[in-house]
Design a protein around this motif. Structure first.
Motif, PDB file in Angstrom:
ATOM      1  N   ILE A 233       2.387  59.384 -27.027  1.00 57.07           N
ATOM      2  CA  ILE A 233       3.400  59.700 -26.010  1.00 57.07           C
ATOM      3  C   ILE A 233       4.005  61.081 -26.262  1.00 57.07           C
ATOM      4  O   ILE A 233       4.130  61.891 -25.337  1.00 57.07           O
ATOM      5  CB  ILE A 233       4.501  58.623 -25.999  1.00 57.07           C
ATOM      6  CG1 ILE A 233       3.934  57.289 -25.494  1.00 57.07           C
ATOM      7  CG2 ILE A 233       5.666  59.053 -25.107  1.00 57.07           C
ATOM      8  CD1 ILE A 233       4.903  56.128 -25.607  1.00 57.07           C
ATOM      9  N   SER A 234       4.372  61.349 -27.516  1.00 64.12           N
ATOM     10  CA  SER A 234       5.006  62.632 -27.830  1.00 64.12           C
ATOM     11  C   SER A 234       4.048  63.806 -27.632  1.00 64.12           C
ATOM     12  O   SER A 234       4.480  64.911 -27.276  1.00 64.12           O
ATOM     13  CB  SER A 234       5.532  62.624 -29.265  1.00 64.12           C
ATOM     14  OG  SER A 234       4.477  62.454 -30.191  1.00 64.12           O
ATOM     15  N   SER A 235       2.744  63.573 -27.843  1.00 66.48           N
ATOM     16  CA  SER A 235       1.774  64.668 -27.706  1.00 66.48           C
ATOM     17  C   SER A 235       1.560  65.068 -26.251  1.00 66.48           C
ATOM     18  O   SER A 235       1.026  66.144 -25.974  1.00 66.48           O
ATOM     19  CB  SER A 235       0.430  64.265 -28.329  1.00 66.48           C
ATOM     20  OG  SER A 235      -0.191  63.226 -27.562  1.00 66.48           O
ATOM     21  N   GLY A 236       1.985  64.216 -25.322  1.00 67.45           N
ATOM     22  CA  GLY A 236       1.798  64.515 -23.901  1.00 67.45           C
ATOM     23  C   GLY A 236       2.711  65.605 -23.389  1.00 67.45           C
ATOM     24  O   GLY A 236       2.419  66.242 -22.363  1.00 67.45           O
ATOM     25  N   GLY A 237       3.828  65.815 -24.070  1.00 69.12           N
ATOM     26  CA  GLY A 237       4.743  66.856 -23.645  1.00 69.12           C
ATOM     27  C   GLY A 237       5.332  66.600 -22.267  1.00 69.12           C
ATOM     28  O   GLY A 237       5.524  65.451 -21.852  1.00 69.12           O
ATOM     29  N   PHE A 238       5.594  67.676 -21.548  1.00 71.26           N
ATOM     30  CA  PHE A 238       6.260  67.565 -20.249  1.00 71.26           C
ATOM     31  C   PHE A 238       5.298  67.164 -19.126  1.00 71.26           C
ATOM     32  O   PHE A 238       5.598  66.281 -18.334  1.00 71.26           O
ATOM     33  CB  PHE A 238       6.931  68.898 -19.895  1.00 71.26           C
ATOM     34  CG  PHE A 238       7.714  68.850 -18.617  1.00 71.26           C
ATOM     35  CD1 PHE A 238       8.935  68.181 -18.566  1.00 71.26           C
ATOM     36  CD2 PHE A 238       7.228  69.453 -17.465  1.00 71.26           C
ATOM     37  CE1 PHE A 238       9.669  68.128 -17.383  1.00 71.26           C
ATOM     38  CE2 PHE A 238       7.953  69.403 -16.278  1.00 71.26           C
ATOM     39  CZ  PHE A 238       9.172  68.737 -16.240  1.00 71.26           C
ATOM     40  N   ALA A 239       4.143  67.808 -19.072  1.00 73.15           N
ATOM     41  CA  ALA A 239       3.209  67.578 -17.956  1.00 73.15           C
ATOM     42  C   ALA A 239       1.960  66.805 -18.354  1.00 73.15           C
ATOM     43  O   ALA A 239       1.152  66.454 -17.498  1.00 73.15           O
ATOM     44  CB  ALA A 239       2.812  68.911 -17.334  1.00 73.15           C
ATOM     45  N   GLY A 240       1.771  66.515 -19.646  1.00 75.90           N
ATOM     46  CA  GLY A 240       0.614  65.745 -20.081  1.00 75.90           C
ATOM     47  C   GLY A 240      -0.623  66.599 -20.298  1.00 75.90           C
ATOM     48  O   GLY A 240      -0.675  67.773 -19.910  1.00 75.90           O
ATOM     49  N   LYS A 241      -1.642  66.004 -20.896  1.00 76.31           N
ATOM     50  CA  LYS A 241      -2.890  66.713 -21.198  1.00 76.31           C
ATOM     51  C   LYS A 241      -3.910  66.628 -20.068  1.00 76.31           C
ATOM     52  O   LYS A 241      -4.926  67.305 -20.102  1.00 76.31           O
ATOM     53  CB  LYS A 241      -3.502  66.145 -22.482  1.00 76.31           C
ATOM     54  CG  LYS A 241      -2.628  66.326 -23.714  1.00 76.31           C
ATOM     55  CD  LYS A 241      -3.262  65.686 -24.939  1.00 76.31           C
ATOM     56  CE  LYS A 241      -2.391  65.863 -26.181  1.00 76.31           C
ATOM     57  NZ  LYS A 241      -2.976  65.202 -27.365  1.00 76.31           N
ATOM     58  N   GLY A 242      -3.642  65.756 -19.101  1.00 75.51           N
ATOM     59  CA  GLY A 242      -4.580  65.624 -17.987  1.00 75.51           C
ATOM     60  C   GLY A 242      -5.391  64.344 -18.069  1.00 75.51           C
ATOM     61  O   GLY A 242      -5.576  63.769 -19.143  1.00 75.51           O
ATOM     62  N   PHE A 243      -5.879  63.886 -16.920  1.00 74.19           N
ATOM     63  CA  PHE A 243      -6.629  62.644 -16.831  1.00 74.19           C
ATOM     64  C   PHE A 243      -7.890  62.705 -17.691  1.00 74.19           C
ATOM     65  O   PHE A 243      -8.699  63.620 -17.576  1.00 74.19           O
ATOM     66  CB  PHE A 243      -6.995  62.391 -15.363  1.00 74.19           C
ATOM     67  CG  PHE A 243      -7.819  61.158 -15.143  1.00 74.19           C
ATOM     68  CD1 PHE A 243      -7.423  59.932 -15.634  1.00 74.19           C
ATOM     69  CD2 PHE A 243      -9.013  61.231 -14.436  1.00 74.19           C
ATOM     70  CE1 PHE A 243      -8.181  58.791 -15.426  1.00 74.19           C
ATOM     71  CE2 PHE A 243      -9.777  60.105 -14.210  1.00 74.19           C
ATOM     72  CZ  PHE A 243      -9.356  58.879 -14.712  1.00 74.19           C
ATOM     73  N   MET A 244      -8.039  61.737 -18.594  1.00 76.31           N
ATOM     74  CA  MET A 244      -9.162  61.608 -19.519  1.00 76.31           C
ATOM     75  C   MET A 244      -9.232  62.770 -20.512  1.00 76.31           C
ATOM     76  O   MET A 244     -10.270  63.016 -21.120  1.00 76.31           O
ATOM     77  CB  MET A 244     -10.491  61.489 -18.777  1.00 76.31           C
ATOM     78  CG  MET A 244     -10.686  60.159 -18.078  1.00 76.31           C
ATOM     79  SD  MET A 244     -12.394  59.915 -17.552  1.00 76.31           S
ATOM     80  CE  MET A 244     -12.297  58.264 -16.848  1.00 76.31           C
ATOM     81  N   GLU A 245      -8.109  63.470 -20.678  1.00 79.56           N
ATOM     82  CA  GLU A 245      -8.069  64.595 -21.614  1.00 79.56           C
ATOM     83  C   GLU A 245      -7.208  64.295 -22.836  1.00 79.56           C
ATOM     84  O   GLU A 245      -7.039  65.156 -23.690  1.00 79.56           O
ATOM     85  CB  GLU A 245      -7.527  65.839 -20.905  1.00 79.56           C
ATOM     86  CG  GLU A 245      -8.392  66.351 -19.764  1.00 79.56           C
ATOM     87  CD  GLU A 245      -9.762  66.815 -20.245  1.00 79.56           C
ATOM     88  OE1 GLU A 245      -9.855  67.300 -21.386  1.00 79.56           O
ATOM     89  OE2 GLU A 245     -10.730  66.690 -19.477  1.00 79.56           O
ATOM     90  N   GLY A 246      -6.654  63.101 -22.901  1.00 80.18           N
ATOM     91  CA  GLY A 246      -5.811  62.746 -24.043  1.00 80.18           C
ATOM     92  C   GLY A 246      -6.647  62.513 -25.284  1.00 80.18           C
ATOM     93  O   GLY A 246      -7.491  61.613 -25.314  1.00 80.18           O
ATOM     94  N   THR A 247      -6.441  63.323 -26.313  1.00 84.74           N
ATOM     95  CA  THR A 247      -7.270  63.234 -27.513  1.00 84.74           C
ATOM     96  C   THR A 247      -7.049  61.926 -28.268  1.00 84.74           C
ATOM     97  O   THR A 247      -7.998  61.352 -28.814  1.00 84.74           O
ATOM     98  CB  THR A 247      -6.972  64.417 -28.452  1.00 84.74           C
ATOM     99  OG1 THR A 247      -5.553  64.473 -28.698  1.00 84.74           O
ATOM    100  CG2 THR A 247      -7.403  65.725 -27.812  1.00 84.74           C
ATOM    101  N   ARG A 248      -5.829  61.440 -28.298  1.00 83.61           N
ATOM    102  CA  ARG A 248      -5.554  60.199 -29.012  1.00 83.61           C
ATOM    103  C   ARG A 248      -6.045  58.999 -28.203  1.00 83.61           C
ATOM    104  O   ARG A 248      -6.402  57.957 -28.756  1.00 83.61           O
ATOM    105  CB  ARG A 248      -4.059  60.066 -29.321  1.00 83.61           C
ATOM    106  CG  ARG A 248      -3.464  61.280 -30.013  1.00 83.61           C
ATOM    107  CD  ARG A 248      -2.178  60.959 -30.713  1.00 83.61           C
ATOM    108  NE  ARG A 248      -2.411  60.214 -31.945  1.00 83.61           N
ATOM    109  CZ  ARG A 248      -2.753  60.761 -33.110  1.00 83.61           C
ATOM    110  NH1 ARG A 248      -2.906  62.067 -33.212  1.00 83.61           N
ATOM    111  NH2 ARG A 248      -2.932  60.014 -34.181  1.00 83.61           N
ATOM    112  N   THR A 249      -6.058  59.141 -26.884  1.00 82.39           N
ATOM    113  CA  THR A 249      -6.565  58.064 -26.031  1.00 82.39           C
ATOM    114  C   THR A 249      -8.078  58.009 -26.085  1.00 82.39           C
ATOM    115  O   THR A 249      -8.670  56.940 -26.290  1.00 82.39           O
ATOM    116  CB  THR A 249      -6.096  58.267 -24.577  1.00 82.39           C
ATOM    117  OG1 THR A 249      -4.670  58.158 -24.529  1.00 82.39           O
ATOM    118  CG2 THR A 249      -6.690  57.208 -23.656  1.00 82.39           C
ATOM    119  N   THR A 250      -8.733  59.131 -25.899  1.00 85.13           N
ATOM    120  CA  THR A 250     -10.200  59.156 -25.937  1.00 85.13           C
ATOM    121  C   THR A 250     -10.722  58.874 -27.341  1.00 85.13           C
ATOM    122  O   THR A 250     -11.831  58.353 -27.503  1.00 85.13           O
ATOM    123  CB  THR A 250     -10.733  60.523 -25.467  1.00 85.13           C
ATOM    124  OG1 THR A 250     -10.154  61.561 -26.276  1.00 85.13           O
ATOM    125  CG2 THR A 250     -10.380  60.762 -24.005  1.00 85.13           C
ATOM    126  N   GLY A 251      -9.914  59.210 -28.356  1.00 85.34           N
ATOM    127  CA  GLY A 251     -10.317  58.946 -29.731  1.00 85.34           C
ATOM    128  C   GLY A 251     -10.056  57.524 -30.184  1.00 85.34           C
ATOM    129  O   GLY A 251     -10.360  57.158 -31.318  1.00 85.34           O
TER     130      GLY A 251
END
Length: 425
Positions: free
Chosen positions: A293-311
């Protein structure tokens, strides 16, 4: 079952649109949290996002069925629905499948069904039926006991299945009872007991008892009435008993993993090294969720671009921790958007509940709002570390057919009841 003829209906499209917005955005995040990086295959049922798509497809058929049934059917057969639901909970002790330590599912072919999700709907109908009865007055002790039994029976059955999260949801009905005339001292007592329990665990029974007793005596000194003295003395005795009993309950009744979750939440462990080991062992999901959650920042990393989610850093991220996907990939803006959608849905249901001419429909509407609110509050608080980790899904958002269908039934029964409002006198 009969269909209404020569009647007018007006479905609340605002609620329906909010429903599908949450379901749709939920599926997008389930897709992101559960895909394996390979080519997406929406028809491969090995993937959670494919299964959820099937669940959504059947949800549409379920909605059509719910809206086609006569509105009075739900009130007329509420008691039968409740009894059938309770029997389904009892049947789990014989035919239930154990998943993650909880015997809460029936295995049907290659899928599972969780009756406790549907029991919330049945309890909502039963409590609405009881309160709307002409002979019911929640200021009478007998009617209060009957209402408490309707709520307590499914809660106890679910608790015996080792599903603590679903059990807590039944506390939502006390807000409904309070709205319909339950004396406010029940709510005050409930809040008082919770507060004393938390303080006793955090600061110890002796300190909590002394502090609470001092406050109670000061309140008596200000008022100086005999009736208040007797009541104040009772409060002091209850405080001492609860403070002493909480420690015993914590150490001898709760299981070790439940003790660890509470200990981490209240920071009961004083040894920094042991506390860190506990975090890595018992709060791994929470730590990874907070990092995502904290790594997403204000606008997020983008759809399917979350490193912790994809990892796949957050275990079971597509279920109870789905909100961490929102936080990482859509950031503060996306997270705030989801929260706003839920608030709008709750406010709309409450608004419609107040417009109902039938007490049954009003009570049921408040039950719907209360259940969704408790789920929403606990899940978001859990994922962000504000409350202890409790296995409870985010309504309409988390993966799972039982949860999706149960909330669909819960909401669309109310939409049907509301649509019939113009035909009632």
């Amino acid at each position: 079952m009969h269909r209404e003829t020569n009647k007018h209906f007006k479905f609340d499209w605002i609620t329906i649109i909010l429903f599908f917005m949450l379901v749709g955005f939920g599926w997008i995040n389930i897709l992101s949290a559960s895909h394996t990086g390979d080519t997406l295959n929406y028809f491969d049922l090995q993937h959670s996002y494919s299964k959820q798509l099937i669940f959504i497809f059947f949800t549409i058929g379920l909605i059509i069925l719910l809206l086609s049934i006569e509105a009075k059917f739900y009130e007329r057969f509420s008691s039968i629905i409740y009894i059938i639901s309770m029997l389904s909970l009892v049947g789990l002790f014989i035919f239930g499948k154990n998943v993650n330590g909880a015997t809460s599912w029936y295995a049907i072919g290659g899928m599972t069904l969780q009756p406790s999700e549907f029991a919330k709907v049945a309890t909502s109908l039963a409590i609405a039926k009881h309160i709307s009865d002409l002979n019911t007055n929640l200021k009478n002790f007998k009617d209060q006991i009957q209402a408490f039994l309707i709520i307590t029976v499914p809660a106890v059955l679910v608790l015996l299945q080792n599903d603590t999260g679903s059990t807590i949801v039944y506390a939502a009905f006390f807000f409904v009872l309070y709205r319909e005339g339950l004396p406010k001292y029940y709510l005050i007592i409930g809040v008082f007991l919770i507060l004393i329990s938390i303080l006793s665990l955090k600061f110890g029974a002796i300190i909590t008892s002394i502090a609470a007793s001092t406050i109670i005596l000061l309140a008596y000194y200000i008022n100086r009435k005999k009736a208040i003295f007797a009541r104040s003395l009772l409060y002091i005795i209850v405080t001492i008993l609860v403070s002493s009993g909480v420690k015993f309950f914590y150490q001898n009744v709760l299981k070790s993993h439940q003790q660890d979750r509470i200990s981490l939440w209240l920071r009961l462990e004083k040894d920094p090294e042991k506390l860190e080991r506990m975090k890595q062992t018992f709060a791994y999901n929470l730590n990874e969720s907070e990092k995502a959650i904290s790594s997403g920042g204000f606008a997020g990393k983008g759809f399917m671009e979350g490193t912790r989610t994809t990892g796949k850093f957050v275990p079971e991220q597509h279920t109870d921790y789905i909100f961490s996907t929102v936080g990482e990939e859509w950031g503060f803006l996306g997270s705030a958007g989801v929260v706003i959608l839920f608030i709008l849905l709750l406010l709309r249901i409450l608004h419609l509940a107040e417009l109902q001419k039938s007490q049954f429909s009003r009570v049921y509407g408040y039950s719907v709002a209360a259940i969704i609110f408790i789920h929403f509050l606990i899940n978001i608080g859990m994922v962000m570390g504000l409350i202890p980790t409790i296995g409870i899904p985010l309504p309409l958002f988390s993966y799972g057919g039982s949860g999706l269908w149960a909330f669909t039934i819960l909401i669309f029964i109310f939409i049907k009841l509301d649509s019939n409002r113009i035909n009632e006198w």
